[in-house]
Motif scaffolding. Structure first.
Motif, mmCIF file in Angstrom:
data_model
loop_
_atom_site.group_PDB
_atom_site.id
_atom_site.type_symbol
_atom_site.label_atom_id
_atom_site.label_comp_id
_atom_site.label_asym_id
_atom_site.label_seq_id
_atom_site.Cartn_x
_atom_site.Cartn_y
_atom_site.Cartn_z
ATOM 1 N N MET A 256 -5.650 -21.842 4.893
ATOM 2 C CA MET A 256 -6.066 -20.856 3.880
ATOM 3 C C MET A 256 -5.499 -21.229 2.504
ATOM 4 O O MET A 256 -6.175 -21.060 1.489
ATOM 5 N N MET B 155 -6.122 -5.415 -1.505
ATOM 6 C CA MET B 155 -6.154 -5.595 -0.045
ATOM 7 C C MET B 155 -7.644 -5.713 0.317
ATOM 8 O O MET B 155 -8.418 -4.771 0.094
ATOM 9 N N GLY C 230 -4.604 -9.789 -0.361
ATOM 10 C CA GLY C 230 -4.042 -9.854 0.986
ATOM 11 C C GLY C 230 -5.088 -9.557 2.028
ATOM 12 O O GLY C 230 -6.145 -8.978 1.726
ATOM 13 N N GLU D 115 3.208 -16.332 3.039
ATOM 14 C CA GLU D 115 3.908 -15.182 3.620
ATOM 15 C C GLU D 115 4.171 -15.378 5.104
ATOM 16 O O GLU D 115 3.250 -15.469 5.917
ATOM 17 N N MET E 56 6.257 0.680 7.654
ATOM 18 C CA MET E 56 6.128 -0.775 7.480
ATOM 19 C C MET E 56 7.376 -1.323 6.796
ATOM 20 O O MET E 56 7.853 -0.783 5.801
ATOM 21 N N ILE F 260 0.553 -5.621 12.726
ATOM 22 C CA ILE F 260 1.243 -4.922 11.628
ATOM 23 C C ILE F 260 2.710 -4.745 12.009
ATOM 24 O O ILE F 260 3.011 -4.139 13.045
ATOM 25 N N GLY G 100 -7.234 -11.306 3.787
ATOM 26 C CA GLY G 100 -8.582 -11.863 3.763
ATOM 27 C C GLY G 100 -8.737 -12.963 2.739
ATOM 28 O O GLY G 100 -7.765 -13.428 2.148
ATOM 29 N N ASN G 101 -10.010 -13.363 2.550
ATOM 30 C CA ASN G 101 -10.354 -14.469 1.656
ATOM 31 C C ASN G 101 -11.014 -13.926 0.375
ATOM 32 O O ASN G 101 -12.108 -13.374 0.440
ATOM 33 N N VAL H 209 -1.367 -15.979 1.509
ATOM 34 C CA VAL H 209 -1.900 -16.702 2.658
ATOM 35 C C VAL H 209 -0.833 -16.771 3.753
ATOM 36 O O VAL H 209 0.364 -16.649 3.480
ATOM 37 N N ALA H 210 -1.321 -16.980 4.973
ATOM 38 C CA ALA H 210 -0.391 -17.074 6.098
ATOM 39 C C ALA H 210 -0.579 -18.383 6.858
ATOM 40 O O ALA H 210 -0.053 -18.549 7.954
ATOM 41 N N HIS I 278 0.790 -6.191 7.445
ATOM 42 C CA HIS I 278 -0.167 -7.116 8.083
ATOM 43 C C HIS I 278 0.394 -8.540 8.037
ATOM 44 O O HIS I 278 0.698 -9.029 6.957
ATOM 45 N N ILE I 279 0.520 -9.192 9.169
ATOM 46 C CA ILE I 279 1.217 -10.486 9.207
ATOM 47 C C ILE I 279 0.411 -11.591 9.875
ATOM 48 O O ILE I 279 -0.468 -11.334 10.692
ATOM 49 N N GLY I 280 0.772 -12.818 9.532
ATOM 50 C CA GLY I 280 0.260 -13.985 10.236
ATOM 51 C C GLY I 280 1.271 -14.418 11.292
ATOM 52 O O GLY I 280 2.206 -13.677 11.607
ATOM 53 N N GLY J 268 6.825 -7.362 6.389
ATOM 54 C CA GLY J 268 6.333 -6.077 6.864
ATOM 55 C C GLY J 268 4.826 -6.018 6.694
ATOM 56 O O GLY J 268 4.231 -6.830 5.994
ATOM 57 N N ALA K 66 0.831 -1.205 0.000
ATOM 58 C CA ALA K 66 0.000 0.000 0.000
ATOM 59 C C ALA K 66 0.865 1.255 0.000
ATOM 60 O O ALA K 66 1.871 1.324 0.718
HETATM 61 O O1 TUI Z 1 -1.893 -8.074 3.314
HETATM 62 C C1 TUI Z 1 -0.746 -8.203 3.666
HETATM 63 N N1 TUI Z 1 -0.022 -7.203 4.173
HETATM 64 C C2 TUI Z 1 -0.471 -5.938 4.354
HETATM 65 S S1 TUI Z 1 -1.965 -5.347 3.917
HETATM 66 C C3 TUI Z 1 -1.588 -3.843 4.480
HETATM 67 S S2 TUI Z 1 -2.671 -2.506 4.323
HETATM 68 C C4 TUI Z 1 -3.033 -2.074 5.875
HETATM 69 N N2 TUI Z 1 -2.671 -0.856 6.215
HETATM 70 C C5 TUI Z 1 -2.936 -0.424 7.427
HETATM 71 C C6 TUI Z 1 -3.573 -1.225 8.329
HETATM 72 C C7 TUI Z 1 -3.954 -2.480 7.989
HETATM 73 C C8 TUI Z 1 -3.647 -2.945 6.736
HETATM 74 C C9 TUI Z 1 -0.340 -3.836 4.973
HETATM 75 N N3 TUI Z 1 0.268 -5.005 4.896
HETATM 76 N N4 TUI Z 1 -0.127 -9.392 3.527
HETATM 77 C C10 TUI Z 1 -0.805 -10.529 3.068
HETATM 78 C C11 TUI Z 1 -1.385 -11.275 4.186
HETATM 79 N N5 TUI Z 1 -2.574 -11.744 4.172
HETATM 80 N N6 TUI Z 1 -0.803 -11.521 5.361
HETATM 81 C C12 TUI Z 1 -1.692 -12.228 6.104
HETATM 82 C C13 TUI Z 1 -2.817 -12.371 5.324
HETATM 83 C C14 TUI Z 1 -4.035 -13.034 5.592
HETATM 84 C C15 TUI Z 1 -4.644 -12.953 6.823
HETATM 85 C C16 TUI Z 1 -5.872 -13.572 7.032
HETATM 86 C C17 TUI Z 1 -4.676 -13.732 4.568
HETATM 87 C C18 TUI Z 1 -5.874 -14.337 4.780
HETATM 88 C C19 TUI Z 1 -6.457 -14.263 6.011
HETATM 89 O O2 TUI Z 1 -7.632 -14.879 6.139
HETATM 90 C C20 TUI Z 1 -8.514 -14.449 7.112
HETATM 91 C C21 TUI Z 1 -9.857 -14.939 6.759
HETATM 92 O O3 TUI Z 1 -10.597 -14.161 6.142
HETATM 93 O O4 TUI Z 1 -10.124 -16.100 7.048
#
Ligand code: TUI
Length: 310
Positions: free
Chosen positions: A122, A71, A95, A137, A276, A229, A97-98, A117-118, A144-146, A142, A21
């Protein structure tokens, strides 16, 4: 031997740039695509008009394949998902979410869909939904992390699915690339190294903070809110972590992070903004061009993998 994602995506090298982002604009993404990797525009929280303009610029600046990262917490995710289909964006990553509800439409227009995915669960779900590959990931990344590390997550995802797995989190040089391949990955995604690239439009203060960062200079904000984050430590993180440990409300915490990424990336306020970066920031020591980064990694990794013996 695993087929590299370069074959799947029609690119020269199996290196993709994270869809960060504010950072991953057409300037960075087109440089990566022109250098033989896969450049990705990061939508973050932007609106549909911004994304349309970015795609227009991207098409004007490269004739190579490129991607857009959606995102999924974006309030206009539905409209942007449809724009990506209409514009026939070649590769779509997602990223936070689903992306299940968008998959059929994206596949219908021939996009290659690569959810980030983390977890193994997923990754399996995304394979069933029709994903062409996944980015696994690790928590070293950096943003949003798992919870799982790259070292543990990648081989477990590789064993769990039959689609290519792209490793992300903690990779910034030839050694990291080679290690990812040894874990069974079909390519890598890198964010932090590209933030400091010459073509990246982030404020010089942000790049300088990244280059000065050491191994243990990142913190994770938002563990208590369910939105962890990873960012570089600064005045904002000290205040945030103090409030978090005192049991502050979501509102109080959000007050500190609202607009904070923009503040750091655009205004260069690296004290109060959200810087980040992944844990590998300590390894990033210079502002190289995207072509130099990709060339250095591919040349180095070929040597490392050829010399590899026990
Ligand atoms: O998306 C990321 N990294 C990000 S997004 C982001 S934007 C943001 N800015 C400010 C505040 C909040 C977000 C900054 N960094 N990485 C990919 C990623 N996806 N990491 C973890 C996941 C993930 C988490 C949960 C993927 C799927 C998931 O599923 C949850 C569900 O819906 O079941």
């Amino acid at each position: 031997m695993t087929k590299m994602i370069s074959e799947l995506l029609g690119i020269r090298y199996p290196i993709i740039q994270g869809g960060m982002a504010w950072v991953a604009t057409w300037e960075l993404a087109s440089a990566v695509s022109n250098a033989g990797g896969l450049g990705i525009i990061g939508v973050g929280g932007a609106d549909v008009a911004w994304v349309a303009e970015q795609i227009r610029q991207m098409k004007a600046h490269t004739d190579q394949p490129f991607g857009v990262n959606l995102m999924l917490m974006n309030p206009q995710a539905d409209e942007i998902a449809e724009l990506l289909a209409k514009e026939q964006v070649p590769v779509i990553t997602t990223g936070a979410g689903n992306p299940g509800k968008y998959m059929a439409r994206w596949k219908e227009v021939g996009a290659k869909v690569i959810p980030v995915v983390a977890s193994v669960a997923m990754a399996r779900m995304m394979e069933r939904a029709g994903a062409d590959a996944v980015v696994a990931e690790g928590t070293e990344s950096g943003g949003h992390i798992g919870a799982a590390t790259t070292m543990t997550l990648v081989p477990q995802v590789v064993d769990a699915v039959n689609i290519p797995v792209i490793a992300a989190g903690g990779i910034a040089d030839a050694r990291g690339f080679a290690a990812a391949i040894m874990l069974g990955a079909a390519g890598v995604q890198m964010g932090t190294r590209f933030v400091a690239a010459e073509e990246s439009i982030v404020h010089e203060n942000y790049k300088d903070k990244l280059i000065q960062a050491k191994d243990i200079d990142s913190e994770v904000t938002g563990r208590s809110t369910g939105h962890p984050i990873r960012v570089l430590r600064n005045k904002m993180t000290r205040e945030y972590l103090r409030l978090e440990s005192e049991g502050a409300t979501l509102e109080e915490l959000e007050h500190l992070t609202l607009g904070a990424l923009r503040k750091a990336v655009v205004e260069g306020d690296v004290a109060n903004g959200s810087v980040m970066a992944g844990q590998i920031a300590g390894l990033v020591k210079s502002k190289d061009s995207c072509a130099q980064i990709i060339e250095e990694i591919m040349t180095g990794a070929k040597e490392l993998l050829a010399d590899c013996r026990l």
